[in-house]
Design a protein around this motif. Structure first.
Motif, short mmCIF file in Angstrom:
data_model
loop_
_atom_site.label_atom_id
_atom_site.label_comp_id
_atom_site.label_asym_id
_atom_site.label_seq_id
_atom_site.Cartn_x
_atom_site.Cartn_y
_atom_site.Cartn_z
N LEU A 1 0.83 -1.21 0.00
CA LEU A 1 0.00 0.00 0.00
C LEU A 1 0.86 1.25 0.00
O LEU A 1 1.83 1.36 0.75
CB LEU A 1 -0.92 0.03 1.23
N GLU A 2 0.49 2.19 -0.85
CA GLU A 2 1.03 3.54 -0.81
C GLU A 2 -0.15 4.47 -0.55
O GLU A 2 -1.07 4.54 -1.37
CB GLU A 2 1.70 3.89 -2.14
N VAL A 3 -0.15 5.14 0.59
CA VAL A 3 -1.26 6.03 0.92
C VAL A 3 -1.28 7.18 -0.07
O VAL A 3 -0.27 7.89 -0.24
CB VAL A 3 -1.14 6.56 2.36
N ILE B 1 -9.26 4.24 -11.59
CA ILE B 1 -8.38 3.76 -10.52
C ILE B 1 -7.74 2.44 -10.94
O ILE B 1 -8.30 1.68 -11.73
CB ILE B 1 -9.14 3.59 -9.19
N LYS B 2 -6.57 2.16 -10.36
CA LYS B 2 -5.88 0.91 -10.66
C LYS B 2 -5.08 0.47 -9.42
O LYS B 2 -4.77 1.29 -8.55
CB LYS B 2 -4.96 1.07 -11.88
N GLY B 3 -4.79 -0.84 -9.34
CA GLY B 3 -3.98 -1.33 -8.24
C GLY B 3 -4.51 -2.62 -7.66
O GLY B 3 -5.46 -3.23 -8.16
N ASN B 4 -3.86 -3.08 -6.56
CA ASN B 4 -4.34 -4.25 -5.84
C ASN B 4 -5.61 -3.89 -5.07
O ASN B 4 -5.96 -2.70 -4.98
CB ASN B 4 -3.25 -4.82 -4.93
N PRO B 5 -6.34 -4.87 -4.52
CA PRO B 5 -7.63 -4.55 -3.88
C PRO B 5 -7.55 -3.45 -2.82
O PRO B 5 -8.39 -2.53 -2.83
CB PRO B 5 -8.03 -5.89 -3.26
N TYR C 1 -8.17 2.52 -1.34
CA TYR C 1 -7.55 3.77 -0.90
C TYR C 1 -7.60 4.83 -2.00
O TYR C 1 -7.90 6.00 -1.74
CB TYR C 1 -6.10 3.52 -0.47
N ASN C 2 -7.27 4.43 -3.23
CA ASN C 2 -7.28 5.40 -4.34
C ASN C 2 -8.69 5.96 -4.55
O ASN C 2 -8.87 7.16 -4.76
CB ASN C 2 -6.79 4.73 -5.62
N GLY D 1 -10.12 -0.25 2.52
CA GLY D 1 -9.38 0.92 2.06
C GLY D 1 -10.30 2.10 1.80
O GLY D 1 -10.01 3.24 2.19
N LEU D 2 -11.42 1.84 1.15
CA LEU D 2 -12.40 2.89 0.87
C LEU D 2 -12.92 3.51 2.16
O LEU D 2 -13.06 4.73 2.28
CB LEU D 2 -13.55 2.30 0.06
N SER D 3 -13.19 2.66 3.14
CA SER D 3 -13.83 3.12 4.39
C SER D 3 -12.94 4.04 5.21
O SER D 3 -13.43 4.77 6.08
CB SER D 3 -14.25 1.92 5.24
#
Length: 554
Positions: free
Chosen positions: A37-39, A69-73, A78-79, A137-139
């Motif tokens: 994860l990168e915040v 958006i792109k990335g792991n779950p 987060y994105n 991440g969204l929360s």
């Protein structure tokens, strides 16, 4: 009111049954240790454009928010949250204020809160771990204002089942959606064309911020979907392989616990299925708690089917010797031929009427193209072009749609409607470009040269009258509730705004009935019965009031 009372009874019952299972679920968090994860550090380019690395959020001139958006779950969550935080928190506020409007009593709100915790206690056991990580991440960007309802992660999980829970508890199809797929001899170029109206209404504010999402997950197939801020499930979408999904509510039995929200099932289909067989296999794996039709279109198969799911069984409706599939809110597969709930839905709701209207329009409109499909989705008339009033749920265009979408799976093109309802300009997107090997180089998502023009009805006096009718309906309902006096001029003007709609006369009749003007009430109820009434229960309600008015006159 009956459905609200029934919900309250269920709430009390569940409150009594609340046990340690709730406590355990309230402390559940997904295991996110496996994900890097990168915040995100979001760059604000303007009031309507934000970016982080190759992730973007922007609002186009048609007022649609576009998210890439792109990335792991975990990174996806987060994105998403970092870019949409202001929109997501606003959407949550709108949703919960709507609930407060439905249940104004603080005591009943507490009971409802306790019930939802109990009812959703096992939901996390039925949701994929990668989706839970994304939700976590969204929360992290949710407001703490509603922590009294549930912790942020679980609250976001419950919100993804809000459609299902409301549908299951009140046994209501809160949406009267319509969808269709045509190909071969039914389209201008022979390619597949799919259209859908998502008639899900939680108020004008909720529908204001529409979100068109483009998601490039680390695993699976990149896809787009249309929904609202804070939503990672799918109600309307297409993936890079040209596989599409849309959902239409069916008639449900009330289950004892929440399982997999339907929008997560369709999300999984979009992310991991390339064809119809793979979509069906995914649907078979998941346990749902409402009845739903999932229309799946496939560029690979050049075909479309309807996967009909319910808590206890699953059916697949495949057409033979034709190149079109129509879907409203009843099931069509052999599995549900003798299903009592489905039979009742067909007899008492507006689903069959809209299905017949679709058939009628396809007879009149040969060789569809995107513009003709948009015209079908925007159609406001009844069978044989009868005037049935604006806002009648027997119309394909009920003037309450959250969105409408048109897919061209083989070309990987999609058109998304803009406000108001499905009347605004349809914005075109090309998934071949958006998900190209080069990646998204700029935050210019749409192909404006292919957009479908705004419906002239949106700028007509009739539409202005309809919007005023909606506003005055709220005033009339409030007057009925509070037994306030309204002038004859008000009632005459109100009737003139939407004169073909049965509900206009029914509400005026109810007003007169409560004012003990039974002769006038009788006249209005009789007028209502001469209009195209939406459902059998509605018809019975009008007839009941008419009998009461006649009895009072004796």
């Amino acid at each position: 009111m009956k459905s609200c009372n029934r919900l309250f009874i269920h709430t009390i019952f569940a409150f009594i049954l609340t046990s340690c299972g709730v406590s355990k679920s309230l402390h559940h968090l997904p295991d996110i240790r496996q994900y890097s994860l990168e915040v995100p550090k979001v760059t604000r380019i303007s009031d309507t454009t934000f970016s982080y690395n190759q992730n973007y959020l922007t609002r186009n001139k048609q007022q649609l928010w576009e998210l890439y958006i792109k990335g792991n779950p975990l990174q996806l969550g987060y994105n998403n949250g970092a870019l949409t935080q202001h929109l997501m928190q606003k959407q949550e506020e709108i949703f919960f204020s709507k609930v407060e409007g439905f249940v104004p009593s603080k005591f009943k709100q507490k009971l409802l809160n306790s019930f939802l915790k109990w009812y959703g206690r096992k939901m996390y056991l039925n949701v994929r771990e990668d989706y839970q990580a994304e939700l976590y991440g969204l929360s992290q960007y949710s407001s703490d204002r509603y922590d009294f309802i549930a912790p942020r992660y679980l609250r976001n999980l419950y919100l993804h089942g809000a459609h299902d829970i409301g549908h299951a508890l009140q046994d209501l199809a809160m949406v009267g959606c319509t969808s269709l797929a045509v190909w071969n001899e039914n389209t201008e170029d022979g390619d597949m064309l799919i259209g859908r109206n998502f008639d899900f209404y939680v108020g004008d504010d909720f529908a204001r911020n529409k979100m068109v999402e483009f998601v490039e997950p680390e695993e699976g197939i990149p896809y787009m979907s249309v929904s609202w801020p804070g939503m990672i499930g799918v109600v309307s979408g297409m993936n890079k392989k040209g596989l599409t999904v849309t959902i239409n509510a069916g008639k449900s039995k009330i289950p004892l616990t929440a399982k997999t929200p339907i929008s997560f099932v369709t999300r999984e289909i979009l992310q991991y299925a390339q064809n119809i067989d793979e979509a069906i296999a995914i649907a078979h794996k998941r346990k749902v708690f409402v009845s739903e039709s999932i229309l799946v279109g496939s560029a690979e198969d050049k075909n479309a089917v309807i996967i009909e799911v319910s808590p206890k069984k699953i059916g697949v409706y495949k057409v033979q010797n034709t190149s079109k599939v129509l879907c409203t809110n009843h099931f069509q597969s052999d599995v549900y031929k003798s299903d009592e709930r489905n039979e009742k839905q067909m007899k008492e709701s507006h689903s069959v009427y809209r299905y017949e209207k679709l058939q009628e329009l396809l007879q009149e409109n040969k060789k569809l193209n995107p513009e003709k499909m948009a015209a079908i989705l925007r159609d406001r008339s009844g069978l044989k072009n009868e005037k049935i009033g604006y806002g009648n749920e027997k119309a394909l265009n009920q003037l309450l749609a959250h969105h409408a979408v048109i897919f061209s799976p083989q070309k990987k093109l999609v058109w998304v409607s803009s406000n108001p309802y499905q009347l605004g300009e349809f914005v075109c997107y090309d998934l071949n470009e958006i998900f190209s090997d080069k990646g998204l180089q700029r935050n210019d998502f749409s192909k404006s040269a292919l957009n479908i023009a705004r419906d002239p009805f949106a700028d007509s006096q009739e539409f202005k009258n309809y919007e005023e009718y909606r506003m005055l309906t709220a005033k009339l309902n409030d007057a009925i509730h509070k037994k306030e006096i309204l002038t004859d001029a008000f009632l005459t003007h109100y009737q003139s705004l939407n004169p073909d709609f049965w509900k206009v006369y029914f509400l005026i009749g109810k007003y007169y009935f409560d004012q003990k003007e039974y002769s006038k009430a009788k006249t209005e109820f009789e007028k209502a019965l001469n209009k195209e009434i939406t459902t059998v229960p509605d018809q019975k309600e009008v007839e009941k009031y008419l009998k009461k008015a006649v009895k009072k006159l004796k």
